[in-house]
Scaffold this active site. Structure first.
Site, PDB file in Angstrom:
ATOM      1  N   ASN A 202      43.548  47.350  37.740  1.00 14.53           N
ATOM      2  CA  ASN A 202      42.758  48.076  36.739  1.00 14.53           C
ATOM      3  C   ASN A 202      43.354  49.464  36.515  1.00 14.53           C
ATOM      4  O   ASN A 202      44.223  49.899  37.277  1.00 14.53           O
ATOM      5  CB  ASN A 202      41.310  48.240  37.226  1.00 14.53           C
ATOM      6  CG  ASN A 202      40.443  47.014  36.956  1.00 14.53           C
ATOM      7  OD1 ASN A 202      40.814  46.141  36.177  1.00 14.53           O
ATOM      8  ND2 ASN A 202      39.287  46.957  37.589  1.00 14.53           N
TER       9      ASN A 202
ATOM     10  N   HIS B 299      36.894  40.657  30.880  1.00 13.53           N
ATOM     11  CA  HIS B 299      38.245  40.951  30.399  1.00 13.53           C
ATOM     12  C   HIS B 299      38.656  40.036  29.233  1.00 13.53           C
ATOM     13  O   HIS B 299      39.815  39.644  29.111  1.00 13.53           O
ATOM     14  CB  HIS B 299      39.289  40.820  31.525  1.00 13.53           C
ATOM     15  CG  HIS B 299      39.096  41.793  32.646  1.00 13.53           C
ATOM     16  ND1 HIS B 299      39.754  42.999  32.698  1.00 13.53           N
ATOM     17  CD2 HIS B 299      38.330  41.749  33.751  1.00 13.53           C
ATOM     18  CE1 HIS B 299      39.393  43.646  33.793  1.00 13.53           C
ATOM     19  NE2 HIS B 299      38.518  42.910  34.455  1.00 13.53           N
TER      20      HIS B 299
ATOM     21  N   TYR C 244      39.115  33.319  40.825  1.00 13.18           N
ATOM     22  CA  TYR C 244      40.089  33.229  39.729  1.00 13.18           C
ATOM     23  C   TYR C 244      40.536  31.795  39.439  1.00 13.18           C
ATOM     24  O   TYR C 244      40.683  31.412  38.287  1.00 13.18           O
ATOM     25  CB  TYR C 244      41.281  34.172  39.988  1.00 13.18           C
ATOM     26  CG  TYR C 244      40.886  35.626  39.791  1.00 13.18           C
ATOM     27  CD1 TYR C 244      40.058  36.266  40.715  1.00 13.18           C
ATOM     28  CD2 TYR C 244      41.302  36.356  38.695  1.00 13.18           C
ATOM     29  CE1 TYR C 244      39.659  37.584  40.535  1.00 13.18           C
ATOM     30  CE2 TYR C 244      40.918  37.680  38.509  1.00 13.18           C
ATOM     31  CZ  TYR C 244      40.102  38.286  39.438  1.00 13.18           C
ATOM     32  OH  TYR C 244      39.705  39.584  39.260  1.00 13.18           O
TER      33      TYR C 244
ATOM     34  N   HIS D 153      45.766  35.585  39.133  1.00  8.17           N
ATOM     35  CA  HIS D 153      44.993  35.277  40.337  1.00  8.17           C
ATOM     36  C   HIS D 153      45.493  36.159  41.484  1.00  8.17           C
ATOM     37  O   HIS D 153      46.677  36.082  41.824  1.00  8.17           O
ATOM     38  CB  HIS D 153      45.209  33.794  40.687  1.00  8.17           C
ATOM     39  CG  HIS D 153      44.343  33.299  41.802  1.00  8.17           C
ATOM     40  ND1 HIS D 153      43.671  34.132  42.667  1.00  8.17           N
ATOM     41  CD2 HIS D 153      44.035  32.035  42.190  1.00  8.17           C
ATOM     42  CE1 HIS D 153      43.002  33.416  43.530  1.00  8.17           C
ATOM     43  NE2 HIS D 153      43.198  32.134  43.263  1.00  8.17           N
TER      44      HIS D 153
END
Ligand code: HDD
Length: 713
Positions: free
Chosen positions: A147, A74, A361, A338
């Site tokens: 997503n 990403h 994360y 996160h």
């Protein structure tokens, strides 16, 4: 740090960190005014530079350290600020305050991204899009790291590094950038039956969105809502774009990558600047905990959706993006999401992919942002003041007064105190857990094909063709025939016809595969992947086709007006006014960037020339009325460019309006008005041509006529 009483203070908080370099003097980082920013300090004007030049050294040192590691996945992203408004209370299900009080507005920061490419790669890669949201709630930050597809490639976090290594550029030659069309990706995928559902999404046009504002967002995992009484529901999160879900064609995506690789970033930025704020309905699918076993798949399996026909999505809120960041690096690059940033009332499920994410994360932010104090970067700060006994570390910002940094303590009066549940203290949902310590996939995760079939079967005919062609494109780039063959074998489990069509184009035979079941121990014999009983009950879901999301609006569409000297000013202005009144954007394209004169003598400055842009950057075209303008567009210097423009828009099934007097243009192009009735081709003889044009744009594309249109005359 101040102690904000309301979430709106997030804005003040960010504001207090901003500086504008207007009407100020240049200074060093120590605040010293600089008198010469042109020359280094030298021993004589032709002599060597002196080590003593602290101003030069500070400037160069800072420059040398300007880059931080890009995100491991990403990396390519675009962000915006906004607000989340709750329209219907979810208090029967969750005690989260931002989801309980109707009318409550919570500031958010959203970052959209592609997954595979580097920071500077194209926006139009065929890829999943990240849709990460930071809610600055009164109870602390809540991150929904989502997503634009509702499922994932793998079922267990253990496989994430393998997946990412496979899709990233190959390690020997760093090829290809931002593309899944290569050997290692398909090698891995063809050996991972669990990825088949996601592959259907990835090969669909969802992977090449028209804009961020026309994508859905999904939390993917089942999360848990916990209410005041401690009762729990499984919950799936959905964002549905108010403008509908739209995509571009793959051929277009490839062209846009060259003409405007920042196409999505620009669209988001410009829409917000114009006040066309992207908006989504926020909805939830709720499943009482006791109904966990009522589905023919496991709610903990992230490769499965809960079909909307089985559990409807209840719309309860609105997400609006209304402010561009002031500084890309400080905000979009440094924002740290996160899935473990939670507020009371929301909890995790035991989805093994989610469980692994909870570790990843924080770990990645430490290496990317370089310090455990990343929560103190303004974009990451909670609106609540942070009180705890953590201290020090690289780049610490908070200056905590007093002697005490431990608990319990008496010197500091015991502060800060633990919060009771009634005071908003977070408690994990109590869940009875018992089991044998074991490294094994649950048998309930074993059906990898039913929902892949469900997705494929639910697509409209043009969507199926696009998906087929995407697979053909991707697999044609695979150099090892064995991988192509294995992949076709996988497709055969989903749809025989699909497998045959792809096989024919990628030069392999469809073979019946027998797959080792990787999820189960080697001695497990009782699971048949193809067993009829494992077929999901739902075989069609209308919600899965983008066609069913088309909305009757042209808001945010970009219409190219192609014109030359002599264009009919009245016709041009009338249409422009009408389109703009419905929040579409009009941009003039002319033979050059020099001003063009209308038939009434008005000078208009084009935004683009025929050679500086392309039809792929527009949703529709208006060929400005006026014979003089049409003739000029057809003169030898312009003819090929303008015809290419029109033919390409036609190929991509866009609406084209030929103004009065422009007949020679369509007669010279591939557009035929005579042979068939095409709802997206408009001319001045049509009844209410501008309404027909607007209606055609609102319908996005005439994908149904794609095959006919591309049978070029
Ligand atoms: Fe992830 C970033 C979404 C599985 C590990 N992920 C990242 C971002 C999004 C997602 C949107 C970008 C956030 C931003 O804009 O800064 N990831 C997902 C979704 C997943 C998922 C929806 C599955 C349902 N991710 C996943 C797994 C792992 C990671 C299984 C590791 C075990 N993801 C990361 C990461 C990243 C990340 C390496 C890279 C940058 C970052 O976290 O901040 O930790």
């Amino acid at each position: 740090m101040n102690d904000p009483k309301s979430t709106n203070e997030k804005l003040d908080q960010l504001e207090s960190h901003k500086t504008a370099n207007e009407e100020t003097k240049l200074t060093t980082n120590q605040g010293l005014k600089i008198s010469n920013n042109q020359d280094s300090l030298k021993a004589g004007d032709r002599g060597p530079t002196l080590l003593e030049d602290f101003i030069l050294r500070e400037k160069i040192t800072h420059f040398d350290h300007e880059r931080i590691p890009e995100r491991i996945v990403h990396a390519r992203g675009s962000g915006a600020h906004g607000v989340f408004k709750l329209n219907k209370s979810l208090s029967p299900y969750t005690k989260a305050k931002f989801l309980s009080e109707v009318g409550k507005e919570t500031p958010v920061f959203v970052r959209f991204s592609t997954v595979a490419g580097s920071k500077g790669s194209t926006d139009l890669a065929r890829d999943v899009r990240g849709f990460a949201i930071k809610f600055y709630t009164d109870e602390g930050n809540y991150d929904l790291v989502a997503n634009n597809m509702p499922v994932f490639f793998i079922q267990d976090a253990m496989k994430f590094p393998d997946l990412v290594h496979a899709v990233k550029p190959e390690p020997d030659n760093e090829i290809p950038q931002a593309a899944s069309a290569h050997d290692t990706f398909w090698d891995f995928i063809s050996l991972m039956p669990e990825s088949m559902h996601m592959i259907m999404w990835l090969m669909s046009d969802r992977a090449i969105p028209r804009s961020f504002s026309r994508m859905e967002g999904f939390g993917v995992h089942s999360f848990k809502f916990i209410n005041e009484e401690g009762k729990s529901h499984f919950v799936k999160f959905h964002f549905k774009p108010k403008l509908g879900v739209h995509s571009v064609a793959w051929d277009e995506a490839q062209r846009i990558s060259g003409v405007d690789p920042d196409f999505h970033k620009r669209d988001l930025w410009e829409s917000i600047e114009k006040g066309n704020f992207p908006e989504w309905d926020f909805g939830v699918q709720l499943i009482p905990e006791e109904d966990e076993d009522k589905f023919d798949f496991d709610l903990l399996d992230p490769t499965k959706i809960v079909p909307e026909e089985e559990v409807p999505v209840e719309i309860v809120g609105t997400l609006t993006l209304n402010r561009n960041p002031d500084n890309f690096f400080a905000e979009t690059e440094q924002v740290a999401f996160h899935p473990g940033h939670l507020v009371p009332g929301i909890d995790f499920s035991n989805d093994p992919l989610l469980q692994g994410r909870l570790f990843s994360y924080t770990d990645t932010q430490l290496s990317r942002l370089g310090s455990p104090n990343f929560h103190e970067i303004p974009i990451n700060r909670s609106v609540n003041t942070v009180h705890n006994n953590q201290r020090d570390g690289h780049m610490r910002q908070q200056i905590v007064k007093g002697k005490v940094s431990y608990e319990p303590n008496s010197i500091g009066g015991g502060c800060p105190f633990q919060a009771m549940m009634s005071e908003g203290g977070f408690t994990s949902h109590e869940e009875r857990v018992s089991g044998t310590k074991i490294r094994q996939r649950s048998e309930s995760f074993v059906d990898h094909y039913s929902q892949a079939k469900l997705f494929y079967n639910s697509q409209s005919a043009p969507e199926k063709i696009h998906l087929q062609n995407a697979l053909i494109f991707e697999l044609s780039k695979v150099t090892i025939p064995e991988i192509r063959k294995r992949m076709v074998g996988q497709l055969n489990f989903i749809d025989k016809n699909l497998a045959e069509k792809v096989a024919a184009k990628v030069g392999v035979e469809v073979t019946e595969l027998e797959f080792p079941n990787q999820s189960l121990p080697a001695d497990s014999t009782h699971v048949d992947l193809q067993s009829e009983e494992r077929e999901a009950h739902t075989t069609f879901s209308g919600a899965l086709s983008m066609r069913n999301t088309v909305k009757n609006t042209i808001e945010g569409r970009k219409i190219g007006f192609i014109m030359a000297d002599g264009a009919d000013e009245t016709a041009l202005n009338d249409l422009k006014t009408k389109l703009e009144s419905e929040n579409a954007a009009v941009e003039i394209i002319a033979p050059s960037l020099a001003p063009v004169k209308t038939d009434a003598g008005t000078s208009l400055t084009p935004k683009h020339s025929l050679s500086s842009t392309a039809s792929v950057c527009f949703d529709a075209l208006f060929i400005a009325a006026g014979e003089k303008s049409a003739n000029e567009l057809l003169n030898p210097e312009n003819k090929q460019l303008v015809l290419h423009f029109i033919n390409e828009a036609y190929k991509h099934c866009k609406a084209i309006y030929f103004g009065e007097g422009t007949e020679p243009l369509y007669l010279n192009s591939n557009v035929s008005l005579k042979n068939h009735i095409d709802p997206a081709i408009v001319n001045s003889e049509d009844e209410s041509p501008s309404d027909k044009f607007i209606n055609a744009i609102a319908n996005h594309r005439v994908w149904d006529l794609e095959l006919e249109r591309n049978a070029i005359k």
